[in-house]
Design an enzyme around this catalytic site. Structure first.
Site, PDB file in Angstrom:
ATOM      1  N   PHE A 194      25.782 -23.599  35.568  1.00  0.00           N
ATOM      2  CA  PHE A 194      24.689 -24.609  36.256  1.00  0.00           C
ATOM      3  C   PHE A 194      24.896 -25.322  34.860  1.00  0.00           C
ATOM      4  O   PHE A 194      25.048 -24.472  33.505  1.00  0.00           O
ATOM      5  CB  PHE A 194      23.691 -23.869  35.983  1.00  0.00           C
ATOM      6  CG  PHE A 194      22.107 -24.793  35.722  1.00  0.00           C
ATOM      7  CD1 PHE A 194      21.777 -25.421  37.630  1.00  0.00           C
ATOM      8  CD2 PHE A 194      21.354 -25.135  34.708  1.00  0.00           C
ATOM      9  CE1 PHE A 194      21.197 -26.019  37.210  1.00  0.00           C
ATOM     10  CE2 PHE A 194      20.504 -25.954  35.252  1.00  0.00           C
ATOM     11  CZ  PHE A 194      20.107 -26.456  36.222  1.00  0.00           C
ATOM     12  N   GLY A 195      24.544 -26.590  35.145  1.00  0.00           N
ATOM     13  CA  GLY A 195      24.028 -27.980  33.952  1.00  0.00           C
ATOM     14  C   GLY A 195      25.322 -28.716  33.798  1.00  0.00           C
ATOM     15  O   GLY A 195      25.273 -29.349  32.909  1.00  0.00           O
ATOM     16  N   GLY A 196      26.172 -28.725  34.580  1.00  0.00           N
ATOM     17  CA  GLY A 196      27.423 -29.673  34.377  1.00  0.00           C
ATOM     18  C   GLY A 196      28.831 -29.537  33.406  1.00  0.00           C
ATOM     19  O   GLY A 196      28.755 -28.580  33.002  1.00  0.00           O
ATOM     20  N   THR A 197      29.494 -30.675  33.690  1.00  0.00           N
ATOM     21  CA  THR A 197      31.045 -30.798  33.513  1.00  0.00           C
ATOM     22  C   THR A 197      30.964 -30.737  31.787  1.00  0.00           C
ATOM     23  O   THR A 197      31.387 -29.981  31.017  1.00  0.00           O
ATOM     24  CB  THR A 197      31.675 -31.738  33.325  1.00  0.00           C
ATOM     25  OG1 THR A 197      31.724 -31.869  34.623  1.00  0.00           O
ATOM     26  CG2 THR A 197      32.681 -32.225  32.549  1.00  0.00           C
ATOM     27  N   CYS A 198      29.340 -31.102  31.085  1.00  0.00           N
ATOM     28  CA  CYS A 198      29.625 -31.156  29.489  1.00  0.00           C
ATOM     29  C   CYS A 198      29.750 -30.767  29.125  1.00  0.00           C
ATOM     30  O   CYS A 198      30.056 -29.950  28.030  1.00  0.00           O
ATOM     31  CB  CYS A 198      28.740 -32.297  29.314  1.00  0.00           C
ATOM     32  SG  CYS A 198      28.412 -32.471  27.939  1.00  0.00           S
TER      33      CYS A 198
ATOM     34  N   HIS B 250      28.520 -44.461  -3.077  1.00  0.00           N
ATOM     35  CA  HIS B 250      29.918 -44.326  -3.593  1.00  0.00           C
ATOM     36  C   HIS B 250      30.469 -42.605  -3.975  1.00  0.00           C
ATOM     37  O   HIS B 250      29.515 -42.078  -4.576  1.00  0.00           O
ATOM     38  CB  HIS B 250      29.757 -44.826  -4.681  1.00  0.00           C
ATOM     39  CG  HIS B 250      32.134 -45.018  -5.534  1.00  0.00           C
ATOM     40  ND1 HIS B 250      32.446 -45.388  -4.728  1.00  0.00           N
ATOM     41  CD2 HIS B 250      31.739 -45.071  -6.564  1.00  0.00           C
ATOM     42  CE1 HIS B 250      33.477 -45.221  -5.426  1.00  0.00           C
ATOM     43  NE2 HIS B 250      33.476 -44.431  -6.932  1.00  0.00           N
TER      44      HIS B 250
ATOM     45  N   GLY C  26      27.533 -26.033  41.422  1.00  0.00           N
ATOM     46  CA  GLY C  26      28.711 -25.784  40.591  1.00  0.00           C
ATOM     47  C   GLY C  26      28.753 -24.414  40.508  1.00  0.00           C
ATOM     48  O   GLY C  26      27.744 -24.043  40.148  1.00  0.00           O
TER      49      GLY C  26
HETATM   50  C1  LIG Z   1      37.229 -31.787  28.988  1.00  0.00           C
HETATM   51  C2  LIG Z   1      36.692 -32.832  29.437  1.00  0.00           C
HETATM   52  C3  LIG Z   1      36.031 -33.087  27.692  1.00  0.00           C
HETATM   53  C4  LIG Z   1      34.692 -34.293  27.208  1.00  0.00           C
HETATM   54  N1  LIG Z   1      34.179 -34.804  26.453  1.00  0.00           N
HETATM   55  C5  LIG Z   1      33.449 -36.081  26.225  1.00  0.00           C
HETATM   56  C6  LIG Z   1      33.073 -35.948  25.446  1.00  0.00           C
HETATM   57  O1  LIG Z   1      33.506 -35.165  24.299  1.00  0.00           O
HETATM   58  N2  LIG Z   1      31.976 -37.319  25.056  1.00  0.00           N
HETATM   59  C7  LIG Z   1      32.088 -37.988  26.376  1.00  0.00           C
HETATM   60  O2  LIG Z   1      30.851 -38.428  26.195  1.00  0.00           O
HETATM   61  N3  LIG Z   1      31.838 -37.368  27.198  1.00  0.00           N
HETATM   62  C8  LIG Z   1      33.010 -36.148  27.946  1.00  0.00           C
HETATM   63  N4  LIG Z   1      33.300 -36.065  28.679  1.00  0.00           N
HETATM   64  C9  LIG Z   1      32.814 -36.517  30.141  1.00  0.00           C
HETATM   65  C10 LIG Z   1      31.548 -36.194  30.134  1.00  0.00           C
HETATM   66  O3  LIG Z   1      31.709 -34.223  30.526  1.00  0.00           O
HETATM   67  C11 LIG Z   1      30.418 -36.613  31.474  1.00  0.00           C
HETATM   68  O4  LIG Z   1      30.799 -38.426  31.804  1.00  0.00           O
HETATM   69  C12 LIG Z   1      29.241 -35.658  32.078  1.00  0.00           C
HETATM   70  O5  LIG Z   1      29.359 -34.850  32.094  1.00  0.00           O
HETATM   71  C13 LIG Z   1      29.019 -36.560  34.048  1.00  0.00           C
HETATM   72  O6  LIG Z   1      27.544 -35.876  33.294  1.00  0.00           O
HETATM   73  P1  LIG Z   1      27.081 -35.821  35.566  1.00  0.00           P
HETATM   74  O7  LIG Z   1      26.024 -36.107  35.046  1.00  0.00           O
HETATM   75  O8  LIG Z   1      27.170 -37.739  35.549  1.00  0.00           O
HETATM   76  O9  LIG Z   1      28.354 -35.595  36.228  1.00  0.00           O
HETATM   77  P2  LIG Z   1      28.340 -33.857  35.502  1.00  0.00           P
HETATM   78  O10 LIG Z   1      27.556 -33.347  34.315  1.00  0.00           O
HETATM   79  O11 LIG Z   1      29.523 -33.163  36.227  1.00  0.00           O
HETATM   80  O12 LIG Z   1      27.146 -32.985  36.785  1.00  0.00           O
HETATM   81  C14 LIG Z   1      27.197 -33.365  38.302  1.00  0.00           C
HETATM   82  C15 LIG Z   1      27.268 -32.293  38.816  1.00  0.00           C
HETATM   83  O13 LIG Z   1      27.305 -32.133  40.327  1.00  0.00           O
HETATM   84  C16 LIG Z   1      27.414 -30.929  41.115  1.00  0.00           C
HETATM   85  N5  LIG Z   1      27.560 -31.282  42.621  1.00  0.00           N
HETATM   86  C17 LIG Z   1      29.234 -32.942  42.789  1.00  0.00           C
HETATM   87  N6  LIG Z   1      29.345 -32.485  44.433  1.00  0.00           N
HETATM   88  C18 LIG Z   1      28.549 -32.011  44.841  1.00  0.00           C
HETATM   89  C19 LIG Z   1      27.475 -32.067  45.871  1.00  0.00           C
HETATM   90  N7  LIG Z   1      28.210 -32.399  47.480  1.00  0.00           N
HETATM   91  N8  LIG Z   1      26.301 -30.912  46.080  1.00  0.00           N
HETATM   92  C20 LIG Z   1      26.073 -30.257  45.082  1.00  0.00           C
HETATM   93  N9  LIG Z   1      26.094 -30.819  44.124  1.00  0.00           N
HETATM   94  C21 LIG Z   1      27.056 -31.650  43.804  1.00  0.00           C
HETATM   95  C22 LIG Z   1      28.480 -30.363  40.215  1.00  0.00           C
HETATM   96  O14 LIG Z   1      28.792 -29.136  40.910  1.00  0.00           O
HETATM   97  C23 LIG Z   1      27.945 -30.732  38.542  1.00  0.00           C
HETATM   98  O15 LIG Z   1      27.144 -29.885  38.902  1.00  0.00           O
HETATM   99  C24 LIG Z   1      34.414 -35.042  28.809  1.00  0.00           C
HETATM  100  C25 LIG Z   1      35.262 -34.334  30.631  1.00  0.00           C
HETATM  101  C26 LIG Z   1      35.505 -33.634  30.389  1.00  0.00           C
HETATM  102  C27 LIG Z   1      36.259 -33.092  31.650  1.00  0.00           C
END
Ligand SMILES: Cc1cc2nc3c(=O)[nH]c(=O)nc-3n(C[C@H](O)[C@H](O)[C@H](O)COP(=O)(O)OP(=O)(O)OC[C@H]3O[C@@H](n4cnc5c(N)ncnc54)[C@H](O)[C@@H]3O)c2cc1C
Ligand SMILES: NC(=O)c1ccc[n+]([C@@H]2O[C@H](COP(=O)([O-])OP(=O)(O)OC[C@H]3O[C@@H](n4cnc5c(N)ncnc54)[C@H](O)[C@@H]3O)[C@@H](O)[C@H]2O)c1
Length: 488
Positions: A54-58, A468, A51
């Protein structure tokens, strides 16, 4: 169930690069980053992530930073709309200042997390590269390293869907870049009617941009019809929402001073400064080449897992391959991914560490799944609508409580917002709850709790105190209304 641990020094030489052996390889450092736990401290673990942060999408581009922007945006919007309360004045939110504050905090957490994973624990290695599958237990990195795990955890998440007519670039962005803009353009067009689009429309509006939301079908189409209608009416008074508008042609000049031109199927032509495409998220199974390993997947690329989060191949669960989060769940939500990570971590312990053969794998049994949309107005919901419940053959009934019918609603001078409950008339079980209005996400939780613990509505309202005149009296009254229907 315990198996022999991989030796620290063991290398298996095959044709080409030597294969580095691990007990567990976790792909994805979003929710996957929580897999290494004290219970797994005796295992050799690799965390692989390519990514941008570091630490993903959330943490970096999703739940957390969006809400850190939405809070100031709401403060401004509330003040703008407070004349009916006798409050007047002006306020504005400074994009650059908020951006610096939010990412000053987020980026340092992300960097500290990366440093810790790289060198903080002797049993954990960090591999900052993209990987692809070679077979069900072997991966190759972009630089050619071969990694093999006795167990694999696939938490590779999802990515924004790109539209053919609007490919991503400097002036057509995804949610990954939507908070990192140096400055907020005057006019922004958002494509999509889902959660991302609706939250960003509200956020940008609060910061003062002129927002247009183009929605191919209807806004928040999976939600209750009354909730959607109220949302469209309320949000439509703040920004321009156009349902049934699909972009069929786009002219995107490189020169940022020339407007972008969007042509819709309706004939509408729009000029705008920036486009945010929020048209859904694609599971990252294709980036991983999971088809090489033969894993079962849905047409949209979502991996198929069993109740223990084990990946299926030809309908059979693979004993040592787990998946979780956005890549394996139709609910792309962080609380879902977090719980799945807890199930996976425990099942790894039971598979690789436990000395007793009696420890069955744990199942993921949590339900219902709540969703909150942190737009203005806010929405929170779980479970069935009345139509869905009746279509499923249940003798269901729906009750409603307006915010305005409670003392807290008087304080808000509220005329628009409400909560609805769908209940099994015979059993009194809660089948669904749908709320639109201030603090909807917080108000939903007592109903999530009742549904999760199978508590019928009879007795819930009068079996406990409700402070209340707090907003929770909306839920107390909703439950009283439901009890009346169930007694009928
Ligand atoms: C704008 C936005 C707002 C959001 N708000 C909310 C919210 O308020 N509440 C809520 O519950 N959810 C929310 N979500 C959803 C939430 O962010 C996701 O459901 C959650 O982060 C998914 O986590 P994950 O661990 O599955 O994936 P991710 O956190 O995305 O982690 C996956 C990781 O895998 C890595 N990766 C992918 N492919 C490969 C590869 N081939 N090789 C090596 N690494 C790889 C990526 O780089 C990434 O770092 C939101 C999403 C977005 C986009
Ligand atoms: N508060 C939260 O919990 C929160 C916030 C943001 C995102 N999320 C999660 O992130 C996921 C992704 O959100 P999202 O809003 O991107 O997806 P979504 O699936 O909620 O909405 C996608 C939208 O894009 C539209 N669309 C799809 N293809 C299109 C096309 N070709 N042209 C035009 N429009 C098209 C759809 O009609 C829909 O309105 C959601 O599943 C959600 O659970 C959650």
């Amino acid at each position: 169930m315990s198996e022999t641990a991989a030796s620290e020094t063991e290398l298996s030489f095959e044709a080409g690069a030597p294969t580095e052996l691990f007990d567990v390889i976790v792909i994805g450092a979003g929710s996957g980053n929580s897999i290494p736990s004290p219970e797994l401290a005796g295992l050799k673990i690799a965390i692989v992530d390519d990514g941008r942060w570091f630490g993903g999408t959330c943490l970096n581009a999703g739940c957390i930073p969006t809400k850190m922007f939405i809070h100031p945006a709401r403060l401004v919007s509330h003040l703008r709309d407070a004349a009916h309360l006798g409050v007047t004045g002006t306020a504005s939110a400074d994009w650059a200042a908020v951006r610096a504050r939010v990412f000053g905090r987020i980026d340092s957490i992300s960097q500290a997390g990366e440093q810790y994973r790289a060198s903080g624990e002797p049993n954990v290695s960090l591999v900052r590269e993209r990987v692809r599958f070679v077979d069900e237990s072997t991966l190759v990195t972009a630089s050619g390293r071969r990694l093999r795990g006795r167990a694999l955890v696939i938490g590779a998440g999802s990515r924004p869907r790109e539209l053919r007519v609007l490919p991503f670039g400097p002036r057509v962005i995804s949610s990954d870049d939507a908070l990192r803009l140096e400055t907020l353009p005057e006019r922004i067009t958002i494509i999509g009617g889902g959660v991302v689009a609706s939250e960003f429309a509200s956020l940008y509006h609060g910061f003062g941009a002129k927002v247009t939301q183009l929605v191919r079908s209807t806004v928040l189409s999976s939600l209750d019809a009354d909730i959607r209608a109220t949302f469209v009416a309320q949000a439509g008074a703040q920004w321009d929402i156009r349902e049934h508008h699909d972009v069929v042609d786009a002219t995107i000049p490189d020169d940022a001073t020339s407007p972008i031109r969007l042509v819709c199927n309706t004939g509408d032509v729009l000029e705008t400064d920036l486009v945010l495409v929020a048209s859904g998220r694609v599971p990252n199974s294709d980036r991983l080449g999971t088809e090489v390993a033969g894993f079962d997947q849905e047409l949209n690329g979502r991996l198929v897992v069993d109740a223990h989060q084990r990946v299926l191949r030809a309908g059979q669960a693979l004993p040592n391959v787990f998946a979780m989060g956005d890549i394996a769940n139709p609910h792309q939500l962080k609380h879902v991914a977090n719980h799945e990570a807890r199930v996976v971590a425990e099942n790894l312990r039971r598979t690789l560490v436990a000395t007793s053969d009696n420890e069955e794998l744990v199942s993921n049994t949590l339900s219902p799944v709540p969703l909150a949309v942190f737009s203005t107005p806010e929405i929170a919901s779980f479970g069935a609508t009345l139509t869905e419940a009746r279509d499923a053959g249940i003798d269901a009934v729906e009750v409603r409580q307006d915010y305005g019918g409670t003392a807290w609603g008087w304080a808000l001078e509220d005329q628009h917002h409400f909560a609805k409950l769908v209940v099994d008339r015979v059993q009194g079980q809660i089948l669904g709850a749908h709320i639109i209005g201030p603090d909807a996400a917080i108000l939903l939780q007592p109903l999530v709790q009742a549904a999760a613990f199978n508590m019928p509505v009879q007795g819930l309202a009068r079996g406990q105190y409700w402070p209340h005149p707090a907003a929770t009296e909306i839920i107390e009254n909703l439950l009283l209304n439901a009890k009346e229907e169930c007694n009928a």
